[in-house]
Design a protein around this motif. Structure first.
Motif, short mmCIF file in Angstrom:
data_model
loop_
_atom_site.label_atom_id
_atom_site.label_comp_id
_atom_site.label_asym_id
_atom_site.label_seq_id
_atom_site.Cartn_x
_atom_site.Cartn_y
_atom_site.Cartn_z
N LEU C 96 -43.04 -10.22 11.53
CA LEU C 96 -41.92 -10.56 10.65
C LEU C 96 -41.98 -12.04 10.32
CD1 LEU C 96 -39.12 -8.60 12.60
CD2 LEU C 96 -40.26 -7.86 10.52
N PRO C 97 -42.68 -12.42 9.25
CA PRO C 97 -42.89 -13.85 8.97
C PRO C 97 -41.60 -14.62 8.68
CG PRO C 97 -43.70 -12.49 7.15
CD PRO C 97 -43.31 -11.55 8.25
N GLY C 98 -40.55 -13.90 8.28
CA GLY C 98 -39.28 -14.58 7.98
C GLY C 98 -38.70 -15.31 9.19
N PHE C 99 -38.97 -14.83 10.40
CA PHE C 99 -38.44 -15.51 11.58
C PHE C 99 -39.08 -16.89 11.76
CE2 PHE C 99 -36.74 -11.41 12.62
CZ PHE C 99 -35.71 -11.63 13.52
N GLY C 100 -40.39 -16.95 11.69
CA GLY C 100 -41.07 -18.23 11.83
C GLY C 100 -40.61 -19.22 10.76
N GLU C 101 -40.54 -18.73 9.53
CA GLU C 101 -40.09 -19.59 8.43
C GLU C 101 -38.70 -20.14 8.70
OE1 GLU C 101 -42.29 -16.68 5.19
OE2 GLU C 101 -40.18 -17.17 4.86
N ALA C 102 -37.79 -19.24 9.10
CA ALA C 102 -36.39 -19.65 9.30
C ALA C 102 -36.27 -20.62 10.47
CB ALA C 102 -35.51 -18.42 9.54
#
Lengths: 180, 180, 180
Positions: C96-102
């Protein structure tokens, strides 16, 4: 006294490498770091075509030559000849997705097509490899977005201790007092 | 005169494809582009279950049919049946991480669960494939976040020259004067 | 009545696991969730060295023990011993790349070196695995950036229904009325 540092620059361009025009991107990277970094600096510069195998070989060569930072310019778009990120992923032991995110975020303030950039960064042995865009203006914008993270990154991969020139403030290192 | 363009739409939904409810997401994508793009447009529409193999085959089919843009809707979450990003990564020669970043950023203005979206985009031959969310409102929000990068992207992959309708301003192309 | 939930914590640190200093990061994760989640909670805690194989084995063990959330702390930087993201990518079925980004976005408000973090998140069976930084302050900052997406994520992977304590407002679920 600050360590010496070696910085590698790879301009990847079919046209510049075949002499159709002069490379202005490589020199733009050199002047950016010259202006910012106060360490004694040696340069390794390579001008090559947009070719995957040459990119891979050149990144490895500059890492073996102990460049702490290796910047590429060009070849990060969606076109068929754009293969710099692929070559970077091939050679790097670790990819640092935060660099690509940060550089796209900065570039988006200037052009909506920044979304198309696939630029990334990663670690190969004791070298930090960073993909930069092709245009000198965009190169400086992207480096501004990530430069403050570079000295500590080089510490972590056991490279030389980088320092900034006085007017840019002290290079950030977590736990060290800033005197900016 | 503007080129003709072909746009592909793939609705991936177990329930819509088995007739439990009507697909409203596919039509939402069609009306978004119809309203925005001034080129003469042909449409390829496919309604399939959340199935990896069918997704892969359908993306390839629409690319072979010369769709310049292929939008998927559905299947980008963390649940077991969500496999659209995996299928996209399987077929694409290049992944464009800036699209996923930009679309999550836009969606985060509306719902904190936008973090969970794994939507991405990439290039398959002369097609740009973009994963969109399932809900029509979120589809329009996400497309608003990336639409200005699409015409130049299609230029770079040697597709037709896209133009926007007058009221949206001139499609952005670096180096061309804007008259927005 | 709310379901019981099991939360796993993996502290990955050569020095803490060999007794050089006490682990304060694991306990920081526990107090964050204790304060936030109102469900009856069981904890699984493991303190291991920065070792890829042990990380992989421990994540799998905690997932098999039915932890709905598994948080790691440490090992997400560019240094040679930092291998937590690699282990996470090895075990997870979906990233889930959104976690790292956030999380990088939040941390960037505090330190420019947040760019260097390679933290990610993903799904292993019915477990959400999240990589957190090593410092307690940064742990809380990162969790603040993603906590509102976690209950719905756990719903989607068929885990227990998480609820927040009254003062944090109702846990967000798309389609449910908020009473925050």
């Amino acid at each position: 006294m600050a360590d010496n540092v070696k910085i590698g620059i790879i301009t990847s361009s079919d046209r510049a490498s075949s002499g159709v025009y002069e490379d202005i991107s490589g020199p733009a990277i050199k002047s950016y770091f010259s202006e910012r970094i106060s360490n004694e600096t040696e340069w390794e510069y390579r001008l090559i075509p947009d070719d995957y195998d040459q990119l891979v070989a050149t990144m490895r060569e500059l890492s073996d030559l102990k460049c702490a930072i290796i910047c590429t310019t060009g070849g990060t778009g969606p076109a068929k000849r754009d293969v710099t990120p692929e070559a970077t992923e091939e050679v790097c032991e670790k990819i640092l997705p935060g660099f690509g995110e940060a550089m796209r975020k900065v570039s988006l303030q200037y052009v909506p097509t920044a979304i198309l950039s696939r630029q990334t960064a990663g670690i190969l042995k004791n070298s930090l490899i960073i993909n930069l865009p092709g245009k000198p203006k965009a190169i400086a914008e992207c480096l501004d977005g990530v430069i403050d993270a570079i000295p500590f990154c080089i510490d972590l991969i056991e490279g030389p201790r980088l320092e900034f020139r006085e007017r840019f403030g002290k290079a950030f290192r977590p736990g060290e007092k800033s005197k900016k």
